[in-house]
Design a protein around this motif. Structure first.
Motif, PDB file in Angstrom:
ATOM      1  N   GLU A 173       0.844  -1.195   0.000  1.00  0.00           N
ATOM      2  CA  GLU A 173       0.000   0.000   0.000  1.00  0.00           C
ATOM      3  C   GLU A 173       0.878   1.243   0.000  1.00  0.00           C
ATOM      4  O   GLU A 173       1.914   1.276   0.661  1.00  0.00           O
ATOM      5  N   ALA A 174       0.428   2.255  -0.740  1.00  0.00           N
ATOM      6  CA  ALA A 174       1.080   3.565  -0.740  1.00  0.00           C
ATOM      7  C   ALA A 174       0.060   4.582  -0.241  1.00  0.00           C
ATOM      8  O   ALA A 174      -1.111   4.537  -0.628  1.00  0.00           O
ATOM      9  N   TRP A 175       0.508   5.489   0.620  1.00  0.00           N
ATOM     10  CA  TRP A 175      -0.376   6.497   1.182  1.00  0.00           C
ATOM     11  C   TRP A 175       0.380   7.810   1.352  1.00  0.00           C
ATOM     12  O   TRP A 175       1.595   7.856   1.249  1.00  0.00           O
ATOM     13  N   GLN A 176      -0.384   8.861   1.624  1.00  0.00           N
ATOM     14  CA  GLN A 176       0.236  10.160   1.873  1.00  0.00           C
ATOM     15  C   GLN A 176      -0.102  10.606   3.296  1.00  0.00           C
ATOM     16  O   GLN A 176       0.618  10.247   4.215  1.00  0.00           O
ATOM     17  N   ASP A 177      -1.151  11.359   3.497  1.00  0.00           N
ATOM     18  CA  ASP A 177      -1.474  11.876   4.834  1.00  0.00           C
ATOM     19  C   ASP A 177      -2.086  10.824   5.756  1.00  0.00           C
ATOM     20  O   ASP A 177      -1.783  10.785   6.940  1.00  0.00           O
ATOM     21  N   ASP A 178      -2.961  10.002   5.228  1.00  0.00           N
ATOM     22  CA  ASP A 178      -3.742   9.068   6.032  1.00  0.00           C
ATOM     23  C   ASP A 178      -3.489   7.647   5.557  1.00  0.00           C
ATOM     24  O   ASP A 178      -3.854   7.279   4.445  1.00  0.00           O
ATOM     25  N   ARG A 179      -2.875   6.867   6.404  1.00  0.00           N
ATOM     26  CA  ARG A 179      -2.549   5.488   6.051  1.00  0.00           C
ATOM     27  C   ARG A 179      -3.790   4.664   5.718  1.00  0.00           C
ATOM     28  O   ARG A 179      -3.735   3.691   4.973  1.00  0.00           O
ATOM     29  N   ASN A 180      -4.919   5.046   6.277  1.00  0.00           N
ATOM     30  CA  ASN A 180      -6.170   4.328   6.027  1.00  0.00           C
ATOM     31  C   ASN A 180      -6.821   4.714   4.699  1.00  0.00           C
ATOM     32  O   ASN A 180      -7.884   4.188   4.364  1.00  0.00           O
ATOM     33  N   ARG A 181      -6.193   5.648   3.968  1.00  0.00           N
ATOM     34  CA  ARG A 181      -6.696   6.060   2.654  1.00  0.00           C
ATOM     35  C   ARG A 181      -5.569   5.956   1.628  1.00  0.00           C
ATOM     36  O   ARG A 181      -4.987   6.958   1.222  1.00  0.00           O
ATOM     37  N   PRO A 182      -5.244   4.719   1.224  1.00  0.00           N
ATOM     38  CA  PRO A 182      -4.138   4.542   0.284  1.00  0.00           C
ATOM     39  C   PRO A 182      -4.431   5.208  -1.066  1.00  0.00           C
ATOM     40  O   PRO A 182      -5.582   5.292  -1.491  1.00  0.00           O
ATOM     41  N   ILE A 183      -3.360   5.677  -1.710  1.00  0.00           N
ATOM     42  CA  ILE A 183      -3.514   6.246  -3.052  1.00  0.00           C
ATOM     43  C   ILE A 183      -3.325   5.170  -4.115  1.00  0.00           C
ATOM     44  O   ILE A 183      -3.765   5.330  -5.245  1.00  0.00           O
ATOM     45  N   ALA A 184      -2.668   4.064  -3.747  1.00  0.00           N
ATOM     46  CA  ALA A 184      -2.459   2.956  -4.680  1.00  0.00           C
ATOM     47  C   ALA A 184      -2.114   1.698  -3.888  1.00  0.00           C
ATOM     48  O   ALA A 184      -1.585   1.776  -2.777  1.00  0.00           O
ATOM     49  N   THR A 185      -2.429   0.554  -4.488  1.00  0.00           N
ATOM     50  CA  THR A 185      -2.069  -0.735  -3.900  1.00  0.00           C
ATOM     51  C   THR A 185      -1.483  -1.613  -4.993  1.00  0.00           C
ATOM     52  O   THR A 185      -1.670  -1.362  -6.180  1.00  0.00           O
ATOM     53  N   ALA A 186      -0.781  -2.643  -4.573  1.00  0.00           N
ATOM     54  CA  ALA A 186      -0.227  -3.608  -5.526  1.00  0.00           C
ATOM     55  C   ALA A 186      -0.269  -5.001  -4.924  1.00  0.00           C
ATOM     56  O   ALA A 186      -0.170  -5.167  -3.701  1.00  0.00           O
ATOM     57  N   ILE A 187      -0.425  -5.967  -5.781  1.00  0.00           N
ATOM     58  CA  ILE A 187      -0.298  -7.376  -5.431  1.00  0.00           C
ATOM     59  C   ILE A 187       0.862  -7.901  -6.267  1.00  0.00           C
ATOM     60  O   ILE A 187       0.888  -7.722  -7.491  1.00  0.00           O
ATOM     61  N   MET A 188       1.811  -8.536  -5.611  1.00  0.00           N
ATOM     62  CA  MET A 188       2.997  -9.046  -6.292  1.00  0.00           C
ATOM     63  C   MET A 188       3.113 -10.552  -6.080  1.00  0.00           C
ATOM     64  O   MET A 188       2.991 -11.027  -4.950  1.00  0.00           O
ATOM     65  N   ASN A 189       3.348 -11.282  -7.157  1.00  0.00           N
ATOM     66  CA  ASN A 189       3.646 -12.708  -7.104  1.00  0.00           C
ATOM     67  C   ASN A 189       5.092 -12.851  -7.561  1.00  0.00           C
ATOM     68  O   ASN A 189       5.432 -12.428  -8.672  1.00  0.00           O
ATOM     69  N   ILE A 190       5.917 -13.437  -6.704  1.00  0.00           N
ATOM     70  CA  ILE A 190       7.361 -13.433  -6.941  1.00  0.00           C
ATOM     71  C   ILE A 190       7.904 -14.856  -6.847  1.00  0.00           C
ATOM     72  O   ILE A 190       7.610 -15.584  -5.900  1.00  0.00           O
ATOM     73  N   LEU A 191       8.707 -15.226  -7.846  1.00  0.00           N
ATOM     74  CA  LEU A 191       9.417 -16.482  -7.832  1.00  0.00           C
ATOM     75  C   LEU A 191      10.730 -16.286  -7.093  1.00  0.00           C
ATOM     76  O   LEU A 191      11.426 -15.289  -7.318  1.00  0.00           O
ATOM     77  N   MET A 192      11.050 -17.218  -6.221  1.00  0.00           N
ATOM     78  CA  MET A 192      12.311 -17.158  -5.485  1.00  0.00           C
ATOM     79  C   MET A 192      13.179 -18.316  -5.983  1.00  0.00           C
ATOM     80  O   MET A 192      12.988 -19.460  -5.585  1.00  0.00           O
ATOM     81  N   ALA A 193      14.100 -18.002  -6.870  1.00  0.00           N
ATOM     82  CA  ALA A 193      14.943 -19.017  -7.503  1.00  0.00           C
ATOM     83  C   ALA A 193      16.269 -19.161  -6.751  1.00  0.00           C
ATOM     84  O   ALA A 193      16.828 -18.183  -6.271  1.00  0.00           O
ATOM     85  N   ASP A 194      16.740 -20.397  -6.672  1.00  0.00           N
ATOM     86  CA  ASP A 194      18.056 -20.635  -6.068  1.00  0.00           C
ATOM     87  C   ASP A 194      19.111 -19.938  -6.906  1.00  0.00           C
ATOM     88  O   ASP A 194      19.041 -19.909  -8.131  1.00  0.00           O
ATOM     89  N   ARG A 195      20.074 -19.367  -6.237  1.00  0.00           N
ATOM     90  CA  ARG A 195      21.189 -18.714  -6.939  1.00  0.00           C
ATOM     91  C   ARG A 195      22.177 -19.766  -7.412  1.00  0.00           C
ATOM     92  O   ARG A 195      22.477 -20.706  -6.679  1.00  0.00           O
ATOM     93  N   LYS A 196      22.661 -19.582  -8.614  1.00  0.00           N
ATOM     94  CA  LYS A 196      23.695 -20.481  -9.164  1.00  0.00           C
ATOM     95  C   LYS A 196      25.033 -20.074  -8.576  1.00  0.00           C
ATOM     96  O   LYS A 196      25.371 -18.907  -8.552  1.00  0.00           O
ATOM     97  N   THR A 197      25.791 -21.024  -8.106  1.00  0.00           N
ATOM     98  CA  THR A 197      27.098 -20.703  -7.529  1.00  0.00           C
ATOM     99  C   THR A 197      28.215 -20.924  -8.497  1.00  0.00           C
ATOM    100  O   THR A 197      28.108 -21.444  -9.525  1.00  0.00           O
TER     101      THR A 197
END
Length: 138
Positions: free
Chosen positions: A114-138
């Motif tokens: 959530e993103a907000w300015q003056d009032d946290r209870n009144r967000p100006i924008a929201t996002a839903i993120m789906n993220i893959l967590m891949a093993d790092r190659k060594t």
């Protein structure tokens, strides 16, 4: 891994170019902020949608990275899907954003932001993120 607090960890070059910074921390999760400036202005007097999206995405990754570091994990993060909802125009004010992990699995994570300015209870924008967590190659 790093033992530095989130406020001392560097953000991406993109985030820094927008002026995004870590403003504080709540329950181990970073709260990010950005000041209004000509760099992020869209239509006159309002935040550009891309800058708002960048703040949301950066806050989501910061929340996930902080949690993964607490768990001793360091996977490579790859976006699967990011959906942004613009709720109202951002004004010429400081804007905050904070992510919340809604699901953390072994290979995938879901984060709401959530993103907000003056009032946290009144967000100006929201996002839903789906993220893959891949093993790092060594």
């Amino acid at each position: 891994m790093t033992d530095r607090p989130e406020s001392e960890r560097p953000l991406t070059a993109y985030a820094r170019s927008l002026g995004i910074h870590v403003d504080g921390e709540e329950d181990g999760t970073p709260v990010l902020a950005v000041e209004f400036s000509s760099v992020i202005e869209g239509r006159p007097g309002a935040f550009h949608g891309g800058a708002t999206s960048g703040l949301l995405e950066t806050a989501g990754y910061a929340a996930l990275r902080a949690r993964l570091e607490q768990d001793g994990r360091d996977p490579q993060l790859k976006p699967i899907n990011i959906t942004v909802q613009f709720l109202s125009a951002g004004k010429q004010k400081r804007t905050y954003a904070k992510g919340r992990i809604t699901r953390l699995g072994r290979r995938n994570a879901n984060v709401s932001v959530e993103a907000w300015q003056d009032d946290r209870n009144r967000p100006i924008a929201t996002a839903i993120m789906n993220i893959l967590m891949a093993d790092r190659k060594t």
